[in-house]
Design a protein around this motif. Sequence first.
Motif, mmCIF file in Angstrom:
data_model
loop_
_atom_site.group_PDB
_atom_site.id
_atom_site.type_symbol
_atom_site.label_atom_id
_atom_site.label_comp_id
_atom_site.label_asym_id
_atom_site.label_seq_id
_atom_site.Cartn_x
_atom_site.Cartn_y
_atom_site.Cartn_z
ATOM 1 N N ALA A 171 -7.579 -19.013 18.898
ATOM 2 C CA ALA A 171 -6.984 -19.652 17.696
ATOM 3 C C ALA A 171 -7.179 -18.692 16.520
ATOM 4 O O ALA A 171 -6.334 -18.683 15.526
ATOM 5 N N GLY A 172 -8.283 -17.867 16.314
ATOM 6 C CA GLY A 172 -8.495 -16.996 15.200
ATOM 7 C C GLY A 172 -7.406 -15.995 14.847
ATOM 8 O O GLY A 172 -6.793 -15.753 14.145
ATOM 9 N N LEU A 173 -7.035 -15.304 16.213
ATOM 10 C CA LEU A 173 -5.963 -14.432 16.216
ATOM 11 C C LEU A 173 -4.442 -15.078 15.738
ATOM 12 O O LEU A 173 -4.027 -14.224 15.106
ATOM 13 N N ILE A 174 -4.395 -16.105 16.284
ATOM 14 C CA ILE A 174 -3.075 -16.936 15.703
ATOM 15 C C ILE A 174 -2.808 -17.206 14.545
ATOM 16 O O ILE A 174 -1.905 -16.839 13.917
ATOM 17 N N VAL A 175 -4.113 -17.654 13.776
ATOM 18 C CA VAL A 175 -3.961 -17.894 12.482
ATOM 19 C C VAL A 175 -3.959 -16.611 11.663
ATOM 20 O O VAL A 175 -3.204 -16.539 10.547
ATOM 21 N N VAL A 176 -4.749 -15.571 11.918
ATOM 22 C CA VAL A 176 -4.791 -14.277 11.333
ATOM 23 C C VAL A 176 -3.267 -13.742 11.331
ATOM 24 O O VAL A 176 -2.820 -13.202 10.338
ATOM 25 N N ALA A 177 -2.680 -13.826 12.724
ATOM 26 C CA ALA A 177 -1.270 -13.302 12.591
ATOM 27 C C ALA A 177 -0.495 -14.061 11.703
ATOM 28 O O ALA A 177 0.461 -13.229 11.184
ATOM 29 N N PHE A 178 -0.532 -15.348 11.654
ATOM 30 C CA PHE A 178 0.457 -15.964 10.774
ATOM 31 C C PHE A 178 0.140 -15.649 9.451
ATOM 32 O O PHE A 178 0.973 -15.394 8.636
ATOM 33 N N LEU A 179 -1.004 -15.380 8.893
ATOM 34 C CA LEU A 179 -1.417 -15.128 7.242
ATOM 35 C C LEU A 179 -0.842 -13.773 7.283
ATOM 36 O O LEU A 179 -0.418 -13.477 6.161
ATOM 37 N N VAL A 180 -1.129 -12.869 8.033
ATOM 38 C CA VAL A 180 -0.508 -11.467 7.973
ATOM 39 C C VAL A 180 0.864 -11.556 7.720
ATOM 40 O O VAL A 180 1.430 -10.573 6.992
ATOM 41 N N SER A 181 1.654 -12.149 8.529
ATOM 42 C CA SER A 181 2.883 -12.211 8.701
ATOM 43 C C SER A 181 3.573 -12.678 7.151
ATOM 44 O O SER A 181 4.299 -12.058 6.932
ATOM 45 N N VAL A 182 2.839 -13.517 6.700
ATOM 46 C CA VAL A 182 3.336 -14.518 5.691
ATOM 47 C C VAL A 182 2.843 -13.378 4.407
ATOM 48 O O VAL A 182 3.834 -13.221 3.387
ATOM 49 N N THR A 183 1.934 -12.732 4.521
ATOM 50 C CA THR A 183 1.571 -11.918 3.313
ATOM 51 C C THR A 183 2.350 -10.415 3.283
ATOM 52 O O THR A 183 2.900 -10.195 2.300
ATOM 53 N N PHE A 184 2.675 -9.948 4.575
ATOM 54 C CA PHE A 184 3.695 -8.815 4.668
ATOM 55 C C PHE A 184 4.991 -9.121 4.550
ATOM 56 O O PHE A 184 5.825 -8.528 3.791
ATOM 57 N N GLY A 185 5.319 -10.701 4.386
ATOM 58 C CA GLY A 185 6.860 -11.145 4.405
ATOM 59 C C GLY A 185 7.118 -11.045 2.996
ATOM 60 O O GLY A 185 7.884 -10.671 2.227
ATOM 61 N N TRP A 186 5.854 -11.528 2.119
ATOM 62 C CA TRP A 186 5.894 -11.590 0.492
ATOM 63 C C TRP A 186 6.034 -10.135 -0.203
ATOM 64 O O TRP A 186 6.774 -9.892 -0.963
ATOM 65 N N ALA A 187 5.248 -9.170 0.613
ATOM 66 C CA ALA A 187 5.364 -7.821 -0.078
ATOM 67 C C ALA A 187 6.598 -7.180 0.293
ATOM 68 O O ALA A 187 6.937 -6.588 -0.594
ATOM 69 N N GLN A 188 7.391 -7.372 1.431
ATOM 70 C CA GLN A 188 8.505 -6.828 1.719
ATOM 71 C C GLN A 188 9.582 -7.683 0.763
ATOM 72 O O GLN A 188 10.360 -6.564 0.354
ATOM 73 N N GLY A 189 9.521 -8.868 0.440
ATOM 74 C CA GLY A 189 10.446 -9.202 -0.392
ATOM 75 C C GLY A 189 10.409 -8.922 -1.819
ATOM 76 O O GLY A 189 11.388 -8.405 -2.352
ATOM 77 N N VAL A 190 9.178 -8.596 -2.317
ATOM 78 C CA VAL A 190 9.119 -8.124 -3.481
ATOM 79 C C VAL A 190 9.458 -6.553 -3.564
ATOM 80 O O VAL A 190 10.232 -6.288 -4.753
ATOM 81 N N SER A 191 8.756 -5.877 -2.927
ATOM 82 C CA SER A 191 9.275 -4.378 -2.833
ATOM 83 C C SER A 191 10.821 -4.333 -2.794
ATOM 84 O O SER A 191 11.268 -3.418 -3.439
ATOM 85 N N LEU A 192 11.359 -4.725 -1.608
ATOM 86 C CA LEU A 192 12.891 -4.594 -1.466
ATOM 87 C C LEU A 192 13.707 -5.061 -2.460
ATOM 88 O O LEU A 192 14.816 -4.614 -2.952
ATOM 89 N N SER A 193 13.272 -6.365 -3.243
ATOM 90 C CA SER A 193 14.006 -6.755 -4.197
ATOM 91 C C SER A 193 13.963 -6.055 -5.610
ATOM 92 O O SER A 193 15.053 -5.682 -6.102
ATOM 93 N N LEU A 194 12.756 -5.476 -5.859
ATOM 94 C CA LEU A 194 12.730 -4.526 -6.755
ATOM 95 C C LEU A 194 13.503 -3.141 -6.712
ATOM 96 O O LEU A 194 14.467 -2.617 -7.639
ATOM 97 N N PHE A 195 13.477 -2.782 -5.363
ATOM 98 C CA PHE A 195 14.204 -1.499 -4.923
ATOM 99 C C PHE A 195 15.821 -1.635 -5.141
ATOM 100 O O PHE A 195 16.467 -1.025 -5.643
ATOM 101 N N SER A 196 16.430 -2.731 -4.522
ATOM 102 C CA SER A 196 17.732 -3.132 -4.663
ATOM 103 C C SER A 196 18.298 -3.362 -5.973
ATOM 104 O O SER A 196 19.497 -2.990 -6.401
ATOM 105 N N ASN A 197 17.571 -4.050 -6.795
ATOM 106 C CA ASN A 197 18.008 -4.396 -8.300
ATOM 107 C C ASN A 197 17.845 -2.898 -8.950
ATOM 108 O O ASN A 197 18.922 -2.978 -9.788
ATOM 109 N N ARG A 198 16.968 -2.360 -8.865
ATOM 110 C CA ARG A 198 17.044 -1.093 -9.648
ATOM 111 C C ARG A 198 17.994 -0.241 -9.225
ATOM 112 O O ARG A 198 18.742 0.534 -10.119
ATOM 113 N N VAL A 199 18.278 -0.230 -7.817
ATOM 114 C CA VAL A 199 19.482 0.714 -7.382
ATOM 115 C C VAL A 199 20.850 0.038 -7.966
ATOM 116 O O VAL A 199 21.744 0.953 -8.344
ATOM 117 N N GLN A 200 20.937 -1.204 -7.883
ATOM 118 C CA GLN A 200 22.043 -1.736 -8.501
ATOM 119 C C GLN A 200 22.398 -1.436 -9.921
ATOM 120 O O GLN A 200 23.521 -1.210 -10.402
#
Length: 622
Positions: free
Chosen positions: A73-102
């Motif tokens: 149960a702990g591994l599944i919860v941690v996996a979902f939290l890590v996935s959400v956190t990394f998803g947020w980091a991915q969205g922010v960083s790639l959005s900054l990158f793509s908009n600056r290039v644009q």
Amino acid sequence: MARLFRSYGAADLHLFAVGLVTSVLGRFANLLPPLVLGVAIDAVFTQRAPYRLPLVPPEWIPTGTDAQLWLSAGLIVVAFLVSVTFGWAQGVSLSLFSNRVQHRVRTDAYRATQRLDMAFFDEERTGELLSVLEGDVRNLRAFLNGTVSGAIQLVVTVVGIAALLFYLNAQLALVTLVAVPLLGAFTLWFMRTVRPRYRALRASVGGLNSRLETNIQGIEVIKSTGTETYEDDRVTDASWAYYLRTWDVARLEYLYQPGMDLLAGVAFATTFVLGGYWLVVGPPPGFSGTLLPGEFVTFLFMTQRFVDPLAGLGRIVDSYENARASGERIFGLMDRPSAVADSDGEVPLDPDSVRGRVEYDAVDFRYGDDPDGDLVLHDLSFVAEPGETVAFVGPTGAGKSTAAKLLLRLYDPVDGTVRLDGRDVRDYRARDLRRAVGYVSQDVFLFDGTVAENVRYGRFDATDDEVREACVAAEADRFVRELPDGYDTRVGERGVKLSGGQRQRIAIARALLQDPAVLVLDEATSAVDTATEVAIQRALDRLTEGRTTVTIAHRLSTVRDADGILVLEGGRVVERGTHDDLVDEGGLYATLWAVQIGETDRLPPALLERIERAAVEGGSDD
């Protein structure tokens, strides 16, 4: 696409790297819950196998079933939290990158466009350019923001799931993964087929934008001529052409995407049937060993997660091909050479030190790149000494405006030389040359700003007093002060809130504020009434004293006092001299003069017949 990253993404590659790394880690975290679930089913619930996790030493795993349940149960919860956190980091960083290039691509493309010669703008449609600078640049941003990370995630997902499936059951994994080469071949066919369709689609977008923009700008003409139905049909035709290109792409996508779904679904169904048979009956023919329920559950979850990204490969390819077509158009615009470019050995030109001697030496000019095209100007030669006024007159289409624009290097002659102060204007830096030569066009353009901002344009450091002095000299101060907000009144897009004569006087004030050594007036009084023309001419007479002036006029009364008058017809100088000399010669100038002052009774009958015939045929100036 490689150039896009190399030239415009290098400064922010750290953001792109963060986006990719977090995307990969987030995708790996997404693979953990189904793996843990399968292990828990076999080790905790059915207790048919020991609790084992890949890459985790056995001594790190607790032995009690309760502890293993809580660990799962702990591994599944941690996996979902890590996935959400990394998803947020991915969205922010790639959005900054793509908009600056644009931002960089759009501004660079605009800079490149501004530096192209006027011949380019004569041929290119405005809507087409806006389509490149806006729509195509936006396509690149969408590609960088989502498609690149999506492609990386797909690769990570396929590789990661394939590794886990082989770890669990190599035989069943081979069955599941047999769809991968089929999907790859299908995708390769789609890419090759859809690429030319996307190029045609992007071109049709430019055509539709051009039609819409032209009609909006010409709405007054449309309404005044009652041609709304005609323009409805033209917009309908342009929109229908866009629709056909869109449908040409869409129907291919609607074949590709369901095909991908079908292949991926067959892989999932095959895995389900063979795995279910294995659990219920035993190993299928050609298979051996055992398959645990937890492994089968993990296989189904993993296969589904494997199927979804592969089915989404079409969207990735679709976005890539769209971005590729846009990139070709953008970089094609950036790489287009300008026929009017600063020379390697450019000579500094201080506008304050310009004497103002203008010389045209055997100048020929044609529009376009065809060396066999018709010449617009033939062997044009004259000299204007500092402080003199030279006038071009003649029928419409004789080449008068073209001749004047060569002095500003809006175009370059195909033969001969235009000189300022004894040096070829091509030796000067174009920006310095145009600061030394003031220009007032017959087609006045005002920006959507205040009167003061439009007068100050080009001399942004001018004081309010200097702006007013220029307007006084151009006979504009009186009507400006009567506007609702005076000099702070907004003139509207292209100056639509002002009359033609008012716009003309604002343009004259703008040129005079620059205090150029040379002044070019292209029909500078064409849009004013007679009384205003007299006032402006009186101001111009004062201001042109000591300043070299090249003026173009249909109203010959405005050039009577010119030091020299060149009469152009068919691009050639057919007469030259002062006003009195040309009237006495009785040639084309004398004819034009007689028509304008209403003394046509003095003209020969044959010439009167020629004038009437020209008027009927639409050449009234001739």
